[in-house]
Motif scaffolding. Structure first.
Motif, PDB file in Angstrom:
ATOM      1  N   MET A  47      -2.787   1.002  -1.697  1.00 37.93           N
ATOM      2  CA  MET A  47      -1.911   1.808  -0.846  1.00 37.93           C
ATOM      3  C   MET A  47      -2.073   1.423   0.616  1.00 37.93           C
ATOM      4  O   MET A  47      -1.095   1.406   1.381  1.00 37.93           O
ATOM      5  CB  MET A  47      -2.235   3.292  -1.049  1.00 37.93           C
ATOM      6  N   TYR A  48      -3.284   1.122   1.015  1.00 36.53           N
ATOM      7  CA  TYR A  48      -3.544   0.716   2.401  1.00 36.53           C
ATOM      8  C   TYR A  48      -2.709  -0.508   2.765  1.00 36.53           C
ATOM      9  O   TYR A  48      -2.154  -0.598   3.871  1.00 36.53           O
ATOM     10  CB  TYR A  48      -5.037   0.418   2.569  1.00 36.53           C
ATOM     11  N   HIS A  49      -2.599  -1.442   1.852  1.00 38.83           N
ATOM     12  CA  HIS A  49      -1.853  -2.667   2.128  1.00 38.83           C
ATOM     13  C   HIS A  49      -0.347  -2.508   1.946  1.00 38.83           C
ATOM     14  O   HIS A  49       0.436  -3.206   2.604  1.00 38.83           O
ATOM     15  CB  HIS A  49      -2.360  -3.794   1.219  1.00 38.83           C
ATOM     16  N   LEU A  50       0.070  -1.577   1.081  1.00 35.83           N
ATOM     17  CA  LEU A  50       1.494  -1.473   0.742  1.00 35.83           C
ATOM     18  C   LEU A  50       2.233  -0.398   1.540  1.00 35.83           C
ATOM     19  O   LEU A  50       3.423  -0.545   1.824  1.00 35.83           O
ATOM     20  CB  LEU A  50       1.653  -1.187  -0.757  1.00 35.83           C
ATOM     21  N   ALA A  51       1.546   0.676   1.889  1.00 32.44           N
ATOM     22  CA  ALA A  51       2.204   1.796   2.566  1.00 32.44           C
ATOM     23  C   ALA A  51       2.101   1.630   4.078  1.00 32.44           C
ATOM     24  O   ALA A  51       1.357   2.349   4.757  1.00 32.44           O
ATOM     25  CB  ALA A  51       1.583   3.120   2.114  1.00 32.44           C
ATOM     26  N   GLY A  52       2.860   0.679   4.603  1.00 35.80           N
ATOM     27  CA  GLY A  52       2.738   0.333   6.011  1.00 35.80           C
ATOM     28  C   GLY A  52       3.031   1.473   6.959  1.00 35.80           C
ATOM     29  O   GLY A  52       2.293   1.708   7.920  1.00 35.80           O
ATOM     30  N   SER A  53       4.104   2.218   6.707  1.00 30.59           N
ATOM     31  CA  SER A  53       4.479   3.302   7.602  1.00 30.59           C
ATOM     32  C   SER A  53       3.398   4.380   7.649  1.00 30.59           C
ATOM     33  O   SER A  53       2.992   4.829   8.730  1.00 30.59           O
ATOM     34  CB  SER A  53       5.807   3.906   7.145  1.00 30.59           C
ATOM     35  N   GLU A  75     -11.062   1.742  11.950  1.00 28.20           N
ATOM     36  CA  GLU A  75     -10.457   1.017  10.822  1.00 28.20           C
ATOM     37  C   GLU A  75     -11.222   1.277   9.534  1.00 28.20           C
ATOM     38  O   GLU A  75     -10.616   1.424   8.460  1.00 28.20           O
ATOM     39  CB  GLU A  75     -10.418  -0.482  11.138  1.00 28.20           C
ATOM     40  N   ARG A  76     -12.532   1.360   9.619  1.00 25.72           N
ATOM     41  CA  ARG A  76     -13.327   1.710   8.427  1.00 25.72           C
ATOM     42  C   ARG A  76     -12.980   3.118   7.949  1.00 25.72           C
ATOM     43  O   ARG A  76     -12.848   3.366   6.743  1.00 25.72           O
ATOM     44  CB  ARG A  76     -14.823   1.597   8.732  1.00 25.72           C
ATOM     45  N   LEU A  77     -12.827   4.038   8.901  1.00 27.87           N
ATOM     46  CA  LEU A  77     -12.457   5.406   8.566  1.00 27.87           C
ATOM     47  C   LEU A  77     -11.073   5.457   7.928  1.00 27.87           C
ATOM     48  O   LEU A  77     -10.839   6.183   6.957  1.00 27.87           O
ATOM     49  CB  LEU A  77     -12.499   6.270   9.822  1.00 27.87           C
ATOM     50  N   LEU A  78     -10.162   4.647   8.450  1.00 29.95           N
ATOM     51  CA  LEU A  78      -8.808   4.583   7.901  1.00 29.95           C
ATOM     52  C   LEU A  78      -8.827   4.103   6.453  1.00 29.95           C
ATOM     53  O   LEU A  78      -8.150   4.673   5.588  1.00 29.95           O
ATOM     54  CB  LEU A  78      -7.948   3.658   8.759  1.00 29.95           C
ATOM     55  N   LYS A  79      -9.600   3.080   6.166  1.00 32.85           N
ATOM     56  CA  LYS A  79      -9.677   2.561   4.793  1.00 32.85           C
ATOM     57  C   LYS A  79     -10.310   3.578   3.853  1.00 32.85           C
ATOM     58  O   LYS A  79      -9.880   3.719   2.700  1.00 32.85           O
ATOM     59  CB  LYS A  79     -10.452   1.245   4.786  1.00 32.85           C
ATOM     60  N   GLU A  80     -11.317   4.286   4.343  1.00 35.11           N
ATOM     61  CA  GLU A  80     -11.920   5.331   3.530  1.00 35.11           C
ATOM     62  C   GLU A  80     -10.924   6.459   3.267  1.00 35.11           C
ATOM     63  O   GLU A  80     -10.915   7.066   2.190  1.00 35.11           O
ATOM     64  CB  GLU A  80     -13.165   5.894   4.224  1.00 35.11           C
ATOM     65  N   ASN A  81     -10.083   6.739   4.261  1.00 34.61           N
ATOM     66  CA  ASN A  81      -9.076   7.770   4.095  1.00 34.61           C
ATOM     67  C   ASN A  81      -8.056   7.386   3.020  1.00 34.61           C
ATOM     68  O   ASN A  81      -7.641   8.226   2.213  1.00 34.61           O
ATOM     69  CB  ASN A  81      -8.377   8.024   5.429  1.00 34.61           C
ATOM     70  N   PHE A  82      -7.673   6.126   2.983  1.00 33.22           N
ATOM     71  CA  PHE A  82      -6.744   5.682   1.940  1.00 33.22           C
ATOM     72  C   PHE A  82      -7.411   5.705   0.573  1.00 33.22           C
ATOM     73  O   PHE A  82      -6.771   6.023  -0.435  1.00 33.22           O
ATOM     74  CB  PHE A  82      -6.187   4.302   2.268  1.00 33.22           C
TER      75      PHE A  82
END
Length: 310
Positions: A47-53, A75-82
């Motif tokens: 989802m992190y790679h596909l859900a750009g918006s 960015e690490r927090l963002l990936k953990e969130n996804f």
């Protein structure tokens, strides 16, 4: 609102793909819980790679709310969130379809006495929660132990709406599903001494909102919490939930009722709620729903905080 009932039109070919997807999801969640956590993290990575918006919205929210973090930390927090969002899909299905005994083994509940005391006293409760990715399973786990009414918004797809409502209401056989705009019905159940799940942490527009700081940013904050508490003669009881890092399940905490609430003004109440939001979200920021444009509505004359179209 009446209980959801199966209708023959749900078997129409236009719903077959949805039924297939739901069936596959049901099969997947028969796997062990820790396997589902791993699969959810994998889904979240995709989802992190596909859900750009959604990724851009979440990244922007983290920039606004945690400016002291470095780019790499955010960015690490963002990936953990996804990853948490990916897990949430399986948690939703677990809450709908797992046997209740299996589901209950994941619950670690604290503070249930606050709800029971209010119930014994015939006192209505606004169960003030937040939009965490664990929202669905948290409500299900608590609903197994105490009846919770909920604000409800009908899904556009009637089949999904049927499956969703049936899955949610199986934990609360005597619960009431209240249309989100039906304020009269909400006040009625509060005055009747019942508990209603309610979350005041999203941007619902300028109407019936005040601008008060949230993470240092002026945010449109609904005043309805104060109005419901006052008109419904109800206590406001904060409710938090957390997916435990050791894979043992979920920590649910019913906190003591807010004292002296409503307060002297709607603005003071909104500020008090936003400070609580900041405190709770900061404890588990990776599990919060950052993909919502929380700061979409701006004070007059202020530019948008999001890129156009996002």
């Amino acid at each position: 609102m009446d209980r959801p009932r199966f209708r023959a039109c749900f078997l129409h070919p236009r719903f077959w793909l949805l039924w297939l997807g739901l069936g596959l999801l049901w099969l997947v969640i028969q796997l062990p819980y820790r396997v589902l956590l791993a699969l959810g993290r994998m889904l979240g990575k995709a989802m992190y790679h596909l859900a750009g918006s959604r990724r851009h919205i979440a990244r922007r929210n983290l920039e606004l709310c945690f400016p002291d973090l470095s780019d790499a930390e955010r960015e690490r927090l963002l990936k953990e969130n996804f990853a948490s969002n990916g897990i949430a899909l399986f948690e939703m299905a677990m809450s709908w379809w797992w046997p209740q005994a299996r589901l209950q083994r994941l619950a670690h509940i604290e503070g249930l006495e606050h709800l029971r005391q209010a119930q014994a006293e015939g006192q209505g409760v606004i169960l003030m929660a937040l939009h965490f990715t664990t929202l669905e399973i948290g409500a299900a786990l608590l609903g197994q132990r105490h009846t919770i009414d909920g604000m409800y918004r009908e899904h556009k797809n009637p089949v999904f709406d049927f499956v969703q409502r049936r899955g949610r209401e199986r934990h609360n056989r005597d619960a009431t599903a209240i249309e989100r705009e039906d304020v009269r019905a909400m006040l009625k159940v509060l005055r009747g001494g019942r508990a209603i799940w309610y979350a005041p942490d999203q941007d619902y527009g300028r109407k019936q909102s005040l601008f008060v700081p949230l993470f240092g940013i002026q945010a449109a904050t609904v005043t309805a919490t104060s109005k419901f508490a006052r008109l419904g003669r109800a206590r406001v009881v904060p409710f938090t939930q957390q997916r435990l890092a050791d894979g043992s399940g979920y920590r649910l905490v019913i906190h003591p009722p807010l004292e002296d609430f409503p307060g002297e003004s709607d603005e003071a109440d909104c500020l008090r709620i936003n400070r609580w939001v900041e405190e709770v979200v900061s404890l588990n920021p990776e599990q919060y729903l950052w993909a919502h444009r929380r700061f979409k509505t701006r004070p007059e004359g202020e530019p948008s905080l999001y890129r156009k179209g996002r």
